[in-house]
Each structure stands twice: as structure tokens, then as C-alpha cells.
Design an enzyme around this catalytic site. Structure first.
Site, short mmCIF file in Angstrom:
data_model
loop_
_atom_site.label_atom_id
_atom_site.label_comp_id
_atom_site.label_asym_id
_atom_site.label_seq_id
_atom_site.Cartn_x
_atom_site.Cartn_y
_atom_site.Cartn_z
N ARG A 101 6.12 -11.93 8.19
CA ARG A 101 5.94 -10.73 7.35
C ARG A 101 6.46 -9.53 8.13
O ARG A 101 5.95 -9.22 9.20
CB ARG A 101 4.46 -10.53 6.98
CG ARG A 101 4.06 -11.30 5.74
CD ARG A 101 2.86 -10.69 5.05
NE ARG A 101 3.26 -9.87 3.93
CZ ARG A 101 2.39 -9.32 3.08
NH1 ARG A 101 1.10 -9.49 3.25
NH2 ARG A 101 2.82 -8.59 2.08
N ASP A 105 -0.39 -0.86 7.10
CA ASP A 105 0.31 -2.00 7.70
C ASP A 105 1.10 -1.59 8.93
O ASP A 105 1.41 -2.41 9.78
CB ASP A 105 1.24 -2.66 6.67
CG ASP A 105 0.42 -3.49 5.71
OD1 ASP A 105 -0.19 -2.91 4.79
OD2 ASP A 105 0.35 -4.72 5.91
N GLN A 140 -4.80 -7.34 -5.47
CA GLN A 140 -5.75 -7.49 -4.36
C GLN A 140 -6.99 -6.63 -4.58
O GLN A 140 -8.07 -6.95 -4.07
CB GLN A 140 -5.09 -7.12 -3.02
CG GLN A 140 -4.04 -8.09 -2.54
CD GLN A 140 -2.65 -7.65 -2.95
OE1 GLN A 140 -2.48 -7.05 -4.02
NE2 GLN A 140 -1.65 -7.94 -2.15
N ASN A 165 1.91 1.21 3.68
CA ASN A 165 0.78 0.45 3.14
C ASN A 165 1.17 -0.10 1.78
O ASN A 165 2.27 0.18 1.27
CB ASN A 165 -0.46 1.36 3.04
CG ASN A 165 -1.73 0.56 2.79
OD1 ASN A 165 -1.99 -0.42 3.49
ND2 ASN A 165 -2.51 0.92 1.80
N LYS A 166 0.30 -0.87 1.19
CA LYS A 166 0.56 -1.54 -0.09
C LYS A 166 1.20 -0.58 -1.10
O LYS A 166 0.78 0.57 -1.23
CB LYS A 166 -0.76 -2.10 -0.63
CG LYS A 166 -0.71 -2.81 -1.96
CD LYS A 166 0.32 -3.90 -2.05
CE LYS A 166 0.21 -4.95 -0.98
NZ LYS A 166 1.36 -5.89 -0.96
N ARG A 216 -3.64 -12.84 4.16
CA ARG A 216 -3.05 -11.51 3.98
C ARG A 216 -3.91 -10.46 4.68
O ARG A 216 -4.98 -10.76 5.19
CB ARG A 216 -2.89 -11.21 2.48
CG ARG A 216 -4.19 -11.45 1.72
CD ARG A 216 -4.36 -10.58 0.55
NE ARG A 216 -4.40 -9.19 0.89
CZ ARG A 216 -5.49 -8.58 1.39
NH1 ARG A 216 -6.60 -9.24 1.62
NH2 ARG A 216 -5.44 -7.30 1.67
N GLY A 217 -3.40 -9.20 4.63
CA GLY A 217 -4.08 -8.12 5.35
C GLY A 217 -3.51 -8.08 6.76
O GLY A 217 -3.48 -9.11 7.45
N ALA A 218 -3.06 -6.88 7.16
CA ALA A 218 -2.33 -6.77 8.44
C ALA A 218 -3.07 -7.41 9.62
O ALA A 218 -2.51 -8.24 10.34
CB ALA A 218 -1.99 -5.31 8.70
O1 MRU Z 1 0.11 -7.55 0.96
P1 MRU Z 1 -1.25 -7.40 1.55
O2 MRU Z 1 -2.34 -7.79 0.63
O3 MRU Z 1 -1.36 -8.08 2.90
O4 MRU Z 1 -1.38 -5.83 1.81
C1 MRU Z 1 -2.50 -5.38 2.50
C2 MRU Z 1 -2.53 -3.92 2.70
O5 MRU Z 1 -1.66 -3.20 2.29
C3 MRU Z 1 -3.67 -3.42 3.52
O6 MRU Z 1 -3.98 -2.10 3.17
C4 MRU Z 1 -3.30 -3.46 5.01
O7 MRU Z 1 -2.71 -4.66 5.37
C5 MRU Z 1 -4.51 -3.23 5.86
S1 MRU Z 1 -5.71 -4.54 5.74
C6 MRU Z 1 -6.98 -4.08 6.78
#
Ligand code: MRU
Length: 344
Positions: free
Chosen positions: A86, A228, A187, A238-239, A49-51
Site C-alpha cells: 500500500r 495515512d 469504512q 487521509n481517506k 486496513r488502517g495505516a
Molecule cells: O483505506 P483505509 O480504510 O485503510 O483508510 C484508512 C484511513 O484513511 C485512516 O484514517 C488512516 O489509515 C488512519 S487509521 C488509524
């Protein structure tokens, strides 16, 4: 391919290994990822996970499959399957566009390996530049609030928003960090708390709903989040829960900063309304599952709405901290992210 190791990705024995982020922090389990189907299921389950990390893992796997003898047409098909894994994080699409170009080269196997490794190295450098630019904005004695996880687990380097926080802490400017647990998949509570602990950064974990009263009591000096996707007008996906923090920050006159590499910028997306928002399984809201167990608290068949991301309007953002430097609201209003002038 050469051996490679980041906080949550490894290449060894010519195979891609991912650190299962759903099992953290209780278990540190590395999962081998031999094919596209496995990686897509890891991405969907948020084991990866994480963009930035999603894009890097997809690129590395393609390169490894090419080295293993997968023909060009099958690689092209695999690339498109990965692209759809995703929908919100644009880094995946941006990285795969570069891999697609490498696939057109005569010696595509070498080209794909070169490009995937270059993406990993670039991501480390991008994170360092973001940390450098962002930490300059942190005032001594700051109490910072962050949401979700944007650290070394989510990137190949020190992270984005969390990279800024860690760098500012190393500079002696951070009093402590408020960590939003980040419902529904925690997270913040699982991953950011773990990372900050590993790096000896003082933090206090809070439920997402506690942020408002902390801001009201003047206990938060700035908010730092990742992204994201950043649209051309500066809106940020973002999340889920990020938007509410931005509204609260605006009311309490607290600066709200977004940190991201330029690979998160989508100059072809005019505004936040055009960003696709992933909707996820109802079970993430009706209960919780992880290495700690599996519980359901809502009634069987409870009706659920579970968007994984939200959009924060540009008007609520005090600064976009990219690897290229700090972008101000005035620059965004003047169109710095628009296709004609954007650096992304
Ligand atoms: O669903 P996730 O855990 O992948 O969501 C992650 C986020 O929202 C982060 O803020 C984003 O991807 C940036 S990670 C450097």
C-alpha cells in the site's frame, strides 16, 4: 511466538490471523495468513486496513516467517514485497525499516520477533497518549464528526481519532458522533458504526454528502480524522473525502483535528503533493461488494477515477494530535515537522 490478540489481529499456533474487515459487521471471520502473498492480497482487498494495522500485520508476519525457518535473503525480499503493498500509508514503511534493521542482527530471528512484538506494544501506548492529549480538546456536550475508521480495528490499541472520541465520551463530553459512511468502501458505515455501537457511544450515520448541511445548521462542533501520512509541512493524506470536510469546516469555522501516532509522520516528504496516492479498482465505484452481496449499478465499462486518499492542506488544520501532544498551526509553520526539528 507468544499468543497475541488485538481487536483485529491475532497470533496463535505460531500463525497470523486477521479479522476480515470487508466482512464486518455482518460476519466476524478470522483468516489465517500464512505467507506474504496472502497478506498482500488481504491488504489490497482491505481485509487488513488502517495505516497502523497494516504496518503491524506485515511486521508480525515477517517475524513468524523467520521463526518458521525462512532464510535471511528471502526475508529481505519478502520485506520489500510487503513494503509495496500500500503506497500511501507511511506506517508500513516506517515499521518495515525497523524490521529491516532487526534483520541485520546476528540472531535475526529473535531480533525480528522482539521488534514486531515491541511495535504492537508501542502502538497501544501511542493510541493511549493520543486519546489523552486529544480528549482534552473536546468540549462538554460536543457533537463530533468523523470520517473512515480510525479505531481499535485500525490499530493495536484504542485507535487514533476514534480513540480520542471514545475517551472523550468516557469523560462524559460527547453528546453524539456523526459518522460519515465513507464512500466508496464504507469504512464509516460498516466499521466505525460497529465500533461505536460496541462501545455504547451514541452516533448517527450519515452519507458523506450530508456533512455540509449539518455544518450549515450548526450541528457539528468539531471534526476528528486520522491520517495515512503527514508531510513535513503539515499536509495530511487521509481517506478520500477528508479534504472536502476540511474545506467545509474552514468555511463554517469548525475546528478540524488530525490524530495520528508519530509513525505517520514522514519528515522526508516535503508536502502533500509528494505523497503517493493509491488509485483503486473501478468496481469500488461502479457498485459495492461485501458479505451483504455484490451489486453493480453503473453501466458496464463506465469510465471511473478512484483515488483512495486525498490531501488536506496544513492551512485547514486546527491541530495535529500526536502521541507526543498537540501540535499547533504556528508550530507547524515554524517547522516542527521539518527533518532538523521533528521528533519523528
Ligand atoms: O483505506 P483505509 O480504510 O485503510 O483508510 C484508512 C484511513 O484513511 C485512516 O484514517 C488512516 O489509515 C488512519 S487509521 C488509524
Amino acid at each position: 511466538m507468544q499468543t497475541l490478540s488485538t481487536t483485529s489481529l491475532q497470533v496463535r499456533d505460531n500463525q497470523l490471523w486477521i479479522l476480515d474487515q470487508q466482512a464486518l459487521p455482518q460476519q466476524k471471520t478470522w483468516c489465517v495468513t500464512p505467507d506474504v502473498g496472502t497478506l498482500v492480497s488481504h491488504i489490497k482487498a482491505l481485509r487488513v486496513r488502517g495505516a497502523p494495522l497494516i504496518g503491524l500485520s506485515a511486521s508480525l508476519l515477517l517475524a513468524l516467517l523467520a521463526e518458521g525457518g525462512m532464510p535471511r535473503n528471502q526475508l529481505a525480499e519478502s520485506l520489500e514485497v510487503l513494503r509495496a503493498a500500500r503506497p500511501t500509508a507511511v506506517n508500513l514503511m516506517n515499521n518495515l525499516d525497523r524490521m529491516k534493521l532487526a534483520l541485520t542482527q546476528e540472531n535475526f530471528v529473535t531480533a525480528l520477533t522482539f521488534e514486531a512484538l515491541r511495535l504492537v506494544e508501542e502502538d497501544k501506548t501511542l493510541c493511549d497518549s493520543i486519546a489523552e492529549a486529544g480528549s482534552a480538546l473536546v468540549k462538554p456536550g460536543s457533537r463530533l464528526l468523523t470520517h473512515c475508521n480510525t479505531g481499535g480495528l485500525a490499530t493495536a490499541g484504542v485507535g487514533t481519532a476514534l480513540g480520542v472520541i471514545v475517551r472523550a465520551h468516557q469523560q462524559g463530553k460527547v453528546s453524539h458522533v456523526w459518522v460519515d459512511e465513507t464512500r466508496p468502501l464504507l469504512q464509516g458505515g460498516r466499521l466505525t458504526a460497529w465500533e461505536l455501537g460496541e462501545r455504547c457511544v451514541p452516533y448517527r450515520l450519515i452519507c458523506d454528502s450530508m456533512a455540509a448541511s449539518l455544518m450549515g445548521q450548526k450541528q457539528v462542533d468539531a471534526i476528528w480524522v486520522g491520517a495515512d501520512r503527514i508531510a513535513a509541512n503539515g499536509d495530511v493524506a487521509n481517506k478520500i473525502g477528508t479534504y472536502s470536510l476540511a474545506v467545509l469546516a474552514h468555511y463554517h469555522r469548525i475546528p478540524f483535528y488530525v490524530a495520528a501516532p508519530h509513525t505517520t509522520l514522514d519528515v522526508h516528504c516535503p508536502n502533500g503533493a509528494a505523497i503517493p496516492i493509491e488509485e483503486r479498482d473501478a468496481r469500488e465505484v461502479t457498485g459495492v461488494a461485501g458479505s451483504f452481496g455484490d451489486v453493480q449499478w453503473a453501466p458496464e465499462n463506465a469510465s471511473v477515477f478512484n483515488p483512495a486518499f486525498d490531501v488536506t492542506p496544513a492551512a485547514l488544520i486546527a491541530g495535529w494530535i500526536l502521541d507526543t501532544g498537540v501540535v499547533t498551526p504556528a508550530q507547524v509553520e515554524a517547522g516542527i515537522f521539518q527533518p532538523s526539528s521533528a521528533n519523528g
